[in-house]
Design a protein around this motif. Sequence first.
Motif, short mmCIF file in Angstrom:
data_model
loop_
_atom_site.label_atom_id
_atom_site.label_comp_id
_atom_site.label_asym_id
_atom_site.label_seq_id
_atom_site.Cartn_x
_atom_site.Cartn_y
_atom_site.Cartn_z
N LYS A 1 0.67 -1.18 -0.13
CA LYS A 1 0.03 0.02 0.00
C LYS A 1 0.79 1.31 -0.13
O LYS A 1 0.55 2.22 -0.82
N SER A 2 1.85 1.20 0.84
CA SER A 2 3.00 2.43 0.79
C SER A 2 3.26 2.63 -0.57
O SER A 2 3.81 3.94 -0.89
N LEU A 3 3.80 1.62 -1.10
CA LEU A 3 4.48 1.52 -2.64
C LEU A 3 3.49 2.38 -3.59
O LEU A 3 3.66 3.00 -4.52
N HIS A 4 2.39 1.65 -3.30
CA HIS A 4 1.09 2.02 -4.14
C HIS A 4 0.82 3.53 -4.15
O HIS A 4 0.68 4.29 -5.05
N ASP A 5 0.78 3.92 -2.82
CA ASP A 5 0.49 5.50 -2.63
C ASP A 5 1.65 6.22 -3.07
O ASP A 5 1.23 7.29 -3.69
N ALA A 6 2.96 5.84 -2.97
CA ALA A 6 4.17 6.59 -3.38
C ALA A 6 4.10 6.89 -4.90
O ALA A 6 4.45 7.85 -5.23
N GLY A 7 3.47 5.82 -5.74
CA GLY A 7 3.41 5.79 -6.88
C GLY A 7 2.27 6.55 -7.55
O GLY A 7 2.20 6.83 -8.79
N ALA A 8 1.36 6.96 -6.87
CA ALA A 8 0.02 7.73 -7.47
C ALA A 8 0.44 8.86 -8.23
O ALA A 8 -0.14 9.15 -9.42
N PRO A 9 1.18 9.67 -7.59
CA PRO A 9 1.27 10.96 -8.49
C PRO A 9 2.02 10.64 -9.62
O PRO A 9 1.69 11.47 -10.73
N LEU A 10 2.98 9.77 -9.92
CA LEU A 10 3.48 9.25 -11.21
C LEU A 10 2.55 8.81 -12.08
O LEU A 10 2.51 8.91 -13.33
N ARG A 11 1.46 8.09 -11.51
CA ARG A 11 0.40 7.29 -12.49
C ARG A 11 -0.42 8.46 -12.95
O ARG A 11 -0.90 8.47 -14.18
N ALA A 12 -0.92 9.23 -12.18
CA ALA A 12 -1.61 10.39 -12.51
C ALA A 12 -0.88 11.30 -13.65
O ALA A 12 -1.76 11.80 -14.51
N ALA A 13 0.22 11.56 -13.46
CA ALA A 13 1.07 12.41 -14.42
C ALA A 13 0.93 11.58 -15.68
O ALA A 13 0.86 12.23 -16.83
N ALA A 14 1.22 10.43 -15.80
CA ALA A 14 1.33 9.63 -16.91
C ALA A 14 -0.22 9.59 -17.74
O ALA A 14 -0.18 9.36 -18.80
N ALA A 15 -0.98 9.57 -16.98
CA ALA A 15 -2.61 9.65 -17.51
C ALA A 15 -2.98 10.88 -17.87
O ALA A 15 -3.93 10.76 -18.89
#
Length: 72
Positions: A52-66
């Motif tokens: 969950k921590s890794l998923h939360d940390a990657g959220a901004p990167l996923r949002a920027a890519a989308a």
Amino acid sequence: GGLNYQIEHHLFPSMPSPHLRKAQPIVARFCQEHNIGYLETGLINSYRQALKSLHDAGAPLRAAAASPGPQG
């Protein structure tokens, strides 16, 4: 494995992994006596928390890519 003994691992990095289990009650008791927070969890939940921590940390990167890039 061993995420369920992360505190002990960081306190005693050279301690062999099988002995971390033995250190756990000593560390927990010390923390309780000194009013230091100590979260104890099982193996499965420790993996869940790490993922969950890794998923939360990657959220901004996923949002920027989308999002669409600047049109120029």
